[in-house]
Design an enzyme around this catalytic site. Structure first.
Site, mmCIF file in Angstrom:
data_model
loop_
_atom_site.group_PDB
_atom_site.id
_atom_site.type_symbol
_atom_site.label_atom_id
_atom_site.label_comp_id
_atom_site.label_asym_id
_atom_site.label_seq_id
_atom_site.Cartn_x
_atom_site.Cartn_y
_atom_site.Cartn_z
ATOM 1 N N TYR A 15 -13.783 -55.462 5.340
ATOM 2 C CA TYR A 15 -15.200 -55.530 4.950
ATOM 3 C C TYR A 15 -16.129 -55.943 6.097
ATOM 4 O O TYR A 15 -17.073 -55.191 6.412
ATOM 5 C CB TYR A 15 -15.362 -56.463 3.741
ATOM 6 C CG TYR A 15 -16.796 -56.584 3.265
ATOM 7 C CD1 TYR A 15 -17.456 -55.498 2.679
ATOM 8 C CD2 TYR A 15 -17.489 -57.782 3.398
ATOM 9 C CE1 TYR A 15 -18.775 -55.617 2.241
ATOM 10 C CE2 TYR A 15 -18.808 -57.905 2.958
ATOM 11 C CZ TYR A 15 -19.442 -56.822 2.382
ATOM 12 O OH TYR A 15 -20.747 -56.941 1.963
ATOM 13 N N LYS B 32 -19.123 -53.470 8.152
ATOM 14 C CA LYS B 32 -20.558 -53.709 8.296
ATOM 15 C C LYS B 32 -20.951 -53.713 9.785
ATOM 16 O O LYS B 32 -22.059 -53.281 10.138
ATOM 17 C CB LYS B 32 -20.952 -55.014 7.602
ATOM 18 C CG LYS B 32 -20.772 -54.976 6.074
ATOM 19 C CD LYS B 32 -21.616 -53.906 5.401
ATOM 20 C CE LYS B 32 -21.606 -54.030 3.883
ATOM 21 N NZ LYS B 32 -22.393 -52.980 3.209
HETATM 22 N N1 LIG Z 1 -23.312 -59.775 -2.897
HETATM 23 C C1 LIG Z 1 -23.398 -60.274 -1.664
HETATM 24 O O1 LIG Z 1 -23.309 -61.507 -1.447
HETATM 25 C C2 LIG Z 1 -23.660 -59.367 -0.489
HETATM 26 C C3 LIG Z 1 -23.796 -59.958 0.779
HETATM 27 C C4 LIG Z 1 -24.045 -59.133 1.872
HETATM 28 C C5 LIG Z 1 -24.158 -57.768 1.699
HETATM 29 N N2 LIG Z 1 -24.006 -57.210 0.461
HETATM 30 C C6 LIG Z 1 -24.124 -55.757 0.347
HETATM 31 O O2 LIG Z 1 -25.086 -55.419 -0.621
HETATM 32 C C7 LIG Z 1 -24.748 -54.150 -1.217
HETATM 33 C C8 LIG Z 1 -24.756 -54.282 -2.729
HETATM 34 O O3 LIG Z 1 -23.731 -55.195 -3.102
HETATM 35 P P1 LIG Z 1 -23.701 -55.976 -4.487
HETATM 36 O O4 LIG Z 1 -23.406 -57.378 -4.169
HETATM 37 O O5 LIG Z 1 -24.869 -55.644 -5.325
HETATM 38 O O6 LIG Z 1 -22.353 -55.348 -5.112
HETATM 39 P P2 LIG Z 1 -21.993 -54.781 -6.550
HETATM 40 O O7 LIG Z 1 -22.679 -55.555 -7.632
HETATM 41 O O8 LIG Z 1 -20.508 -54.697 -6.568
HETATM 42 O O9 LIG Z 1 -22.640 -53.311 -6.540
HETATM 43 C C9 LIG Z 1 -22.152 -52.344 -5.668
HETATM 44 C C10 LIG Z 1 -22.757 -51.022 -6.057
HETATM 45 O O10 LIG Z 1 -22.216 -50.013 -5.185
HETATM 46 C C11 LIG Z 1 -21.740 -48.959 -6.015
HETATM 47 N N3 LIG Z 1 -20.705 -48.178 -5.369
HETATM 48 C C12 LIG Z 1 -19.513 -48.579 -4.857
HETATM 49 N N4 LIG Z 1 -18.827 -47.520 -4.400
HETATM 50 C C13 LIG Z 1 -19.606 -46.423 -4.631
HETATM 51 C C14 LIG Z 1 -19.456 -45.049 -4.389
HETATM 52 N N5 LIG Z 1 -18.332 -44.547 -3.829
HETATM 53 N N6 LIG Z 1 -20.464 -44.211 -4.729
HETATM 54 C C15 LIG Z 1 -21.583 -44.700 -5.293
HETATM 55 N N7 LIG Z 1 -21.787 -45.996 -5.571
HETATM 56 C C16 LIG Z 1 -20.794 -46.843 -5.249
HETATM 57 C C17 LIG Z 1 -21.261 -49.636 -7.280
HETATM 58 O O11 LIG Z 1 -21.110 -48.686 -8.319
HETATM 59 P P3 LIG Z 1 -20.009 -48.877 -9.510
HETATM 60 O O12 LIG Z 1 -20.651 -49.776 -10.537
HETATM 61 O O13 LIG Z 1 -19.804 -47.486 -9.977
HETATM 62 O O14 LIG Z 1 -18.794 -49.490 -8.892
HETATM 63 C C18 LIG Z 1 -22.416 -50.612 -7.489
HETATM 64 O O15 LIG Z 1 -23.511 -49.939 -8.057
HETATM 65 C C19 LIG Z 1 -23.394 -53.759 -0.629
HETATM 66 O O16 LIG Z 1 -23.581 -52.856 0.447
HETATM 67 C C20 LIG Z 1 -22.852 -55.076 -0.109
HETATM 68 O O17 LIG Z 1 -21.932 -54.911 0.936
HETATM 69 C C21 LIG Z 1 -23.768 -57.973 -0.637
#
Ligand SMILES: NC(=O)c1ccc[n+]([C@@H]2O[C@H](COP(=O)([O-])OP(=O)(O)OC[C@H]3O[C@@H](n4cnc5c(N)ncnc54)[C@H](OP(=O)(O)O)[C@@H]3O)[C@@H](O)[C@H]2O)c1
Length: 243
Positions: free
Chosen positions: A166, A170
């Site tokens: 992961y 990034k």
């Molecule tokens: N949460 C954190 O603390 C954090 C910190 C830094 C960066 N981020 C980044 O922020 C972004 C959003 O993360 P989040 O925390 O909101 O995660 P999340 O709640 O797990 O949501 C991830 C989203 O990505 C979708 N997704 C995954 N694989 C996909 C694919 N092949 N095609 C289309 N959609 C797909 C998921 O869809 P499904 O529902 O269908 O799985 C979901 O809608 C990510 O890029 C993550 O790396 C998050």
């Protein structure tokens, strides 16, 4: 061509992506809810519409070429162009992923979504973005992808677990973003990277300390930059993140 600002958010059915869609929708924009699952996408679109957002569903699996092509066709037919693309969809691949024990299949899957997925969707949408008066691309990365922070350079504290899939995905995404910036210099497309902070979502078993709405704020800010705004930078709420 539509007069309304048109945005596409990938992975917008839940978590930070949903709140980015809500935030952009609150500006009066028309927001494409990119999501791979029909039911989850429909539910999110209905929920957004119930709050007054002009949301529309965009079937989109970022790992699938045909899906990205079809998504671009859908937006072209609906709006004729795309003003803002937020590449938000991402996966961790599951922990633990210490370098000495990680399954190469995990690395492949994470890179396919977090890096190649962004390239695939960006390239499908670029012809539509080029037709916009003020195009923006926002790539949702993470401070765990900052080599400066991971290596403790300049007194930075290493965030997140030791992991070989992961965080490097990034870092890879950040590097690819810089190459897009170089290729597209001389155009009016502003491309930046955002880190949402540690947000309570499915991604981390809801262990994050920020709300998805707080995490979405940086993406909304980068999506709404003025024409003379920055490009090729990495931002979190507190300011610039070192690469
Ligand atoms: N949460 C954190 O603390 C954090 C910190 C830094 C960066 N981020 C980044 O922020 C972004 C959003 O993360 P989040 O925390 O909101 O995660 P999340 O709640 O797990 O949501 C991830 C989203 O990505 C979708 N997704 C995954 N694989 C996909 C694919 N092949 N095609 C289309 N959609 C797909 C998921 O869809 P499904 O529902 O269908 O799985 C979901 O809608 C990510 O890029 C993550 O790396 C998050």
């Amino acid at each position: 061509m539509s007069q309304r600002t048109i945005a596409l958010v990938t992975g917008a059915n839940k978590g930070i992506g949903y709140e980015i869609a809500a935030g952009l929708g609150a500006l009066g924009w028309s927001v494409g809810v990119g999501a791979r699952d029909d039911r989850r996408r429909t539910d999110a679109v209905e929920k957004l519409r119930a709050t007054g957002v002009d949301a529309f569903g965009v079937p989109l699996d970022v790992t699938d070429d045909a899906s990205a092509t079809a998504a671009a066709r859908l937006i072209e037919e609906r709006a004729g162009c795309l003003d803002v693309l937020v590449n938000n969809a991402g996966i961790t691949g599951g922990m633990p992923q210490e370098p000495s024990r990680v399954d190469p299949a995990t690395i492949r899957a994470v890179v396919e979504t977090n890096v190649i997925g962004v390239i695939r969707v960006t390239n499908a949408m670029l012809p539509l973005l080029r037709r916009s008066a003020s195009p923006r691309i926002v790539n949702m990365s993470s401070s765990v992808g900052s080599l400066a922070r991971q290596s403790g350079a300049a007194g930075e504290q290493a965030p997140g677990p030791v992991a070989a899939a992961y965080p490097p995905s990034k870092t890879f995404l950040n590097a690819v973003t810089v190459q897009y910036v170089r290729e597209l210099s001389g155009t009016n497309i502003l491309i930046n990277v955002g880190c949402p902070g540690f947000v309570a979502t499915d991604l981390n078993g809801f262990r994050g300390v920020r709300t998805p709405e707080q995490g979405a704020a940086i993406a909304v800010k980068l999506a709404t930059l003025p024409d003379d705004g920055p490009t090729g930078k990495f931002f979190e709420d507190a300011g610039e993140v070192p690469w």
